[in-house]
Design a protein around this motif. Structure first.
Motif, PDB file in Angstrom:
ATOM      1  N   UNK A  50       0.823  -1.211   0.000  1.00 35.74           N
ATOM      2  CA  UNK A  50       0.000   0.000   0.000  1.00 35.74           C
ATOM      3  C   UNK A  50       0.856   1.261   0.000  1.00 35.74           C
ATOM      4  N   UNK A  51       2.165   1.096   0.208  1.00 41.87           N
ATOM      5  CA  UNK A  51       3.066   2.241   0.240  1.00 41.87           C
ATOM      6  C   UNK A  51       3.131   2.926   1.588  1.00 41.87           C
ATOM      7  N   UNK A  52       2.525   2.347   2.593  1.00 40.37           N
ATOM      8  CA  UNK A  52       2.567   2.917   3.940  1.00 40.37           C
ATOM      9  C   UNK A  52       3.977   2.796   4.503  1.00 40.37           C
ATOM     10  N   UNK A  53       4.560   3.888   5.022  1.00 39.86           N
ATOM     11  CA  UNK A  53       5.944   3.830   5.486  1.00 39.86           C
ATOM     12  C   UNK A  53       6.102   3.098   6.814  1.00 39.86           C
ATOM     13  N   UNK A  54       7.187   2.366   6.939  1.00 35.68           N
ATOM     14  CA  UNK A  54       7.581   1.770   8.215  1.00 35.68           C
ATOM     15  C   UNK A  54       8.379   2.822   8.983  1.00 35.68           C
ATOM     16  N   UNK A  55       8.108   2.975  10.250  1.00 35.86           N
ATOM     17  CA  UNK A  55       8.873   3.919  11.064  1.00 35.86           C
ATOM     18  C   UNK A  55       9.329   3.247  12.349  1.00 35.86           C
ATOM     19  N   UNK A  56      10.378   3.775  12.976  1.00 39.87           N
ATOM     20  CA  UNK A  56      10.962   3.161  14.170  1.00 39.87           C
ATOM     21  C   UNK A  56      11.232   4.162  15.296  1.00 39.87           C
ATOM     22  N   UNK A  57      10.866   5.400  15.077  1.00 36.00           N
ATOM     23  CA  UNK A  57      11.183   6.441  16.052  1.00 36.00           C
ATOM     24  C   UNK A  57       9.906   6.989  16.690  1.00 36.00           C
ATOM     25  N   UNK A  58      10.027   7.410  17.939  1.00 37.19           N
ATOM     26  CA  UNK A  58       8.910   8.036  18.650  1.00 37.19           C
ATOM     27  C   UNK A  58       9.394   9.330  19.299  1.00 37.19           C
ATOM     28  N   UNK A  59       8.508  10.316  19.316  1.00 40.00           N
ATOM     29  CA  UNK A  59       8.773  11.587  19.989  1.00 40.00           C
ATOM     30  C   UNK A  59       7.602  11.865  20.927  1.00 40.00           C
TER      31      UNK A  59
END
Length: 423
Positions: free
Chosen positions: A68-77
């Motif tokens: 679907x093109x949804x990005x994987x992310x690994x960071x939180x703020x």
């Protein structure tokens, strides 16, 4: 179309489709039905963490979700009353990867995957209106309802499962006991936005200031899920949101989070579609199984959406319920509802209760003690402690692991202070 099955699942979104997949793998004949049709959207923040992504990979749907093109992310703020925590979720690249696929895509992928399994029959547009019962023993034996045409219909099964959300009709019809209930103090609004800027790598954002919350998750179609929460008893904000939801949300960011960059970035974003709200909800935990019936997903337990565990709980619950049923042959279920129900309930509470307790705490509008803010500041200043904190979201750590980290940091600060005072 056959009329009798091993299991009927009412509700074909995350919990229902995942359960159909799991049961098909165990060799059961399953009817998966939903009053709606797919693809279709539903109100949700729909973020998932690495442990949930791993379950989706094992199910064989992760590639389709990533397509679907949804990005994987690994960071939180996180900015909690001015205390800032910023870092990556713990674990390997695979364990730390998070996804926030829009539900119109997510649910459709899981539904089609379940539909493709041998032994699964699907029926869209069928609204369940009642449960069938064996009058002698009051055991649920099937469902009755109506097709989109308005015609009545019914199906029988050895087990009926309610996977139909936090306001589950199956749970109500079955008479499931509510074991715990904590009403929220907050109204919640969410929207999709394009053009929402972030510095550095894609990440999730959490904000709390006084009696207001805000979130932002990177999602599909180059958009972000953005959300805002404020007290239900704040009639001024309720009125502003009801009059003009988008203006209300933008104003809340401006007035509530001016100490951050959030308002300026929302100013530069365009809302896509309507702002949708949830004006109150219960954090609840129900009895999960009885004679001929069971519940899973939000129908079993719903908690404050700021915890972001609903999708995980649905997938874990589907696995756990399927494993529970597999302990006995379908013809033996009638003699084992008690033991099976106890095992299922125990397994679900053992896994979910710690996060449920977190949700019950966060859902109450009470002033944050200064010592709590100080603890957040300590954690945010230490990379290992920050990872431990974020690890409670992807189950790399438990909430009880945070206390020892704070103790370590306080001991280090006391030691450093002692060294300074003696020189």
């Amino acid at each position: 179309m056959r009329m009798e099955y091993d299991v009927i699942i009412v509700g074909a979104r995350v919990a229902g489709s995942a359960l159909a997949y799991e049961l098909a793998g165990a060799g059961y004949e399953v009817l998966l039905l939903d009053r709606g049709t797919f693809p279709s959207d539903t109100l949700s923040t729909h973020n998932i963490y690495g442990n949930t992504v791993a379950m989706l990979k094992e199910m064989g749907v992760l590639d389709s979700l990533l397509a679907t093109g949804t990005p994987v992310y690994r960071r939180a703020h996180m900015n909690f009353e001015g205390a800032v925590l910023d870092g990556r979720f713990p674990g390997t690249e695979e364990e730390s990867g998070c996804l926030c696929v829009r539900r119109v895509y997510f649910d459709d992928v899981l539904f089609k995957h379940a539909k493709s399994q041998r032994g699964v029959t699907v029926l869209e547009g069928f609204r369940v209106t009642d449960l069938l019962r064996d009058g002698d023993v009051d055991t649920v034996t099937g469902v009755a309802g109506r097709y989109r045409s308005g015609d009545a219909g019914s199906f029988t099964a050895k087990l009926v499962v309610g996977a139909d959300g936090r306001l589950s009709s199956i749970r109500k019809l079955a008479g499931s006991e509510c074991l715990e209930r904590v009403p929220t103090d907050f109204a919640s609004y969410v929207a999709y936005a394009s053009g929402f800027a972030q510095e550095g790598e894609r990440h999730v954002e959490f904000y709390k200031k006084d009696d207001k919350w805000a979130i932002a998750f990177p999602t599909s179609d180059g958009q972000f899920v953005i959300g805002a929460m404020f007290p239900l008893n704040d009639e001024q904000w309720l009125g502003r949101f009801k009059e003009n939801p988008e203006a209300g949300m933008r104003d809340l960011y401006e007035e509530g989070f001016s100490h951050t960059t959030l308002p300026a970035r929302v100013r530069g974003a365009e809302f896509v579609g309507p702002v949708r709200g949830l004006l109150g909800y219960d954090n609840d935990f129900y009895r999960g199984m009885g004679k001929g019936w069971a519940v899973v997903g939000d129908a079993l337990s719903f908690k404050d959406p700021t915890i972001g565990q609903g999708m995980h709980d649905a997938l874990f619950g589907a696995r756990t319920l399927a494993a529970t049923l597999s302990e006995h042959k379908p013809d033996e279920w009638n003699d084992n509802w008690g033991p099976m129900g106890e095992w299922y309930q125990s397994a679900m509470e053992k896994k979910l209760m710690s996060r449920f307790r977190m949700g019950c705490q966060l859902t109450k509008n009470v002033p944050t003690p200064p010592e709590t803010v100080a603890a957040y500041r300590l954690i945010g200043a230490d990379e290992a402690a920050t990872q431990t904190f974020f690890g409670t979201y992807n189950y790399k750590n438990e909430p009880d692991d945070i206390g020892p980290e704070i103790g370590r940091l306080l001991a280090a600060a006391a030691s450093a202070s002692g060294k300074v005072s003696t020189t």
